[in-house]
Design an enzyme around this catalytic site. Sequence first.
Site, mmCIF file in Angstrom:
data_model
loop_
_atom_site.group_PDB
_atom_site.id
_atom_site.type_symbol
_atom_site.label_atom_id
_atom_site.label_comp_id
_atom_site.label_asym_id
_atom_site.label_seq_id
_atom_site.Cartn_x
_atom_site.Cartn_y
_atom_site.Cartn_z
ATOM 1 C CG ASP A 298 -1.738 1.241 1.340
ATOM 2 O OD1 ASP A 298 -2.321 1.638 0.322
ATOM 3 O OD2 ASP A 298 -1.786 1.823 2.436
ATOM 4 C CG ASP A 531 -0.951 3.157 6.863
ATOM 5 O OD1 ASP A 531 -1.689 3.017 5.864
ATOM 6 O OD2 ASP A 531 -0.317 4.199 7.098
ATOM 7 C CG ASP A 535 -4.593 -0.682 3.518
ATOM 8 O OD1 ASP A 535 -4.804 -0.629 2.298
ATOM 9 O OD2 ASP A 535 -3.926 0.158 4.146
#
Length: 777
Positions: A298, A531, A535
């Site tokens: 990510d 984070d 996600d």
Amino acid sequence: MKNKKVVGLSNVQVQTRIADGQKNTKPAPLTKSVYQIIFDNVFTLFNLINIILACLVFYTGSYKNMFFILVAFCNTSIGIFQEIRSKRQVDKMALLSQTKTDVIRNGEKVAVKPDQIVLGDIIMLNLGDQIPVDGVILKTKELEVDESQITGESDAITKHDGSQLISGSFVVSGNALMKVTKVGKDTFVNSLTSKVKVTKQNNSKLLNLIKRIIKVLTIIIIPLGICLFVSRLYHGVALNIAILGTVAAMIGMIPEGLVLLSSVTLAMSAYHLAKRHVLVRDLASIETLARVDTLCLDKTGTITNGKLQFEKLIMENDNFDEESVKQLLGSLIYEINDNNATADALKQHFNKHPYQATEIVPFSSARKWSGVTLGNQGNFVLGAPQFILKMNAAQSQQVHDYAKQGYRVLGFAQAEHLSNNQIEGAHLIALILISDVIRPDAPETLRYFYDQGVNLKVISGDDPTTVANIAQRVGIKNWDQYVDMTTVPNDADYQTLVKSKVIFGRVRPEQKERLIQAMQQNGHTVAMTGDGVNDILALKQSNCGIAMASGNESTKSIADFVLIDSNFSALINVLREGRRVINNIDNIASLYLIKTMFSVMLSVIFLFMVRNYPFQPIQLAPINSLMVGIPSFFLALSPTFHPIRNRFMAGIEQIAFPSALCVVFYILLISLISSLIGINSADVSTLNVLLTGAICWQALILVSRPLNRYKWMIVILSITSFLFVFLFLGRLFSLTTLFSLAVGGVGSLLLLTVNPMFVLVQRLTDFFKTKIKLLRR
């Protein structure tokens, strides 16, 4: 959100509720208690068998043959010590990673641990928070929560003043003040936490294989030992000798060192990683990450440090001057009052906010925009330009060009009508350029993963061209193979998509999950870093989820690893530690199974022979400890960081099984030679130990390849120690001298044939294995 009038509980009220038991419960610990560790290590089936066998040996009066119980005690003690040491370090890291909850007490905001929340507390909820207890909303700006843990539906649910909030759900947009109505056992949190925080099902190939072997041996050991004992008595062997022979056979069949090796090395890895500020939530996940061949990143918080900086305001509408736009933007940002990185970066620059909002649509990762109605000023929205208005070709090209330069582009527009899910009549006012701050260690870390054969992909909610630009800057290969997921239809072939693309932008949370799933369907073992609350679905779907400690609590709660310092480069340590453990256990395991295999074979053979079992329990100790146990623990510490090669079964086929056959062959051969030339039973036992030790030493050399100075030292020390036992401790282990014609002469001749015999048996094994495969076809 203004909360000056909210006072919350006083200190006296808090203490009263704690005294009345109206306090929340502590979250379930990540590690077992000290009592559980001791209980699980002491009360095992193998320990029970060892104790029973020790009692039988004690009955014979041959006390030195009880030496194996000391080895079992040492094994158990080492296991307990290492697990407790690991537990303490992991618990310390878990405490550091624990996110506190903001409550209002005595009119002030106070951060408390989840177990310090009491009935009636006023909790401040923000984007990404996991709701720790049940409650009711006192005041909100259109809070949206994900209650998928309860309902199974991942759609965001809008909450209003007076709405009920259930523990275990997540805040996906907006903020609120919530009054706690249920704590402790009265909430859903305990049952929900077990669902949310349990990591993926243990898919540890190596540990599961070892468990299956142990299960099979458990079924074999006891009945085979009883049969052997009865057989000895039937053939007229004295009771005490029959007991000692049976005990030696059963001890040989127990691969307790293999169980200890796997559990202790994984516990030590967790300890080492915790010292490097990596929290391991499940030991099996160390192996899982070691087997990962695809790492999905990510962008925000992983490649970048999660911080943003404002770069430029580009005016696009002549009806507004720059100063008025700054005031409108500042009012939108401060009235919505999001606490994400974008809002933080804009607040620093647009700090004037003269207008108050009459209606608010908070930011949502699914919508990609937020909006307000600023009284008579009108409706204004801020978000991804593609989502807030229908851009013409020139605008699209302009946004595309800025994104290619690495900027994150936001559009600020006025709308004729604004609702939770729809914008009508939007007119662009300005473009806002924001840039990500790249982690300084990101390029080197990514290069390491490429060198280790791990494929990298980036899955982000940002513009794909922006993400691709950043990917190029940090060295991600094929960065120009990107796709805007808003252009991908729901019925698209995701398995084909993930094969051809590397960068995925504008990805919705449910699309992240589908992308991970498609990679797994293509046969890959996938790790995901993240984070943010967007996600969560992807982290749960991945084989191995990795969260940053700077992320929200809901993300950390379902991850397998938490990087306490939010240091992306710490992943190198995790991968290296996992590969070191698994590669070494893969190589070493065959050593432990040699003894198990030849003990089972000899037990079956000696069911039908009049002769005594070829070993006494004490005579197995030098082989178990000096040729297998001690060397294997040092080998398990060697730096073996190459990709996993899955050599466990190959080691059994190529090393353990041929070695066990060789041991059986030489014991039968020595038995035959003793009958022909009249060697006494004590010398026969000594020859059996000598030849078995030599074969195990050869296997030790084979599993140590490629040999280096460290491994050569282990190999040489093992054989030196083994010979030391013969030379100076022979009487203790019921061994006769090497300097006799029977042992020295016959033993020397047989030792010369060990390697050729092993090679012959190995080739015969391969030959018959090939023939069997052909017959099966």
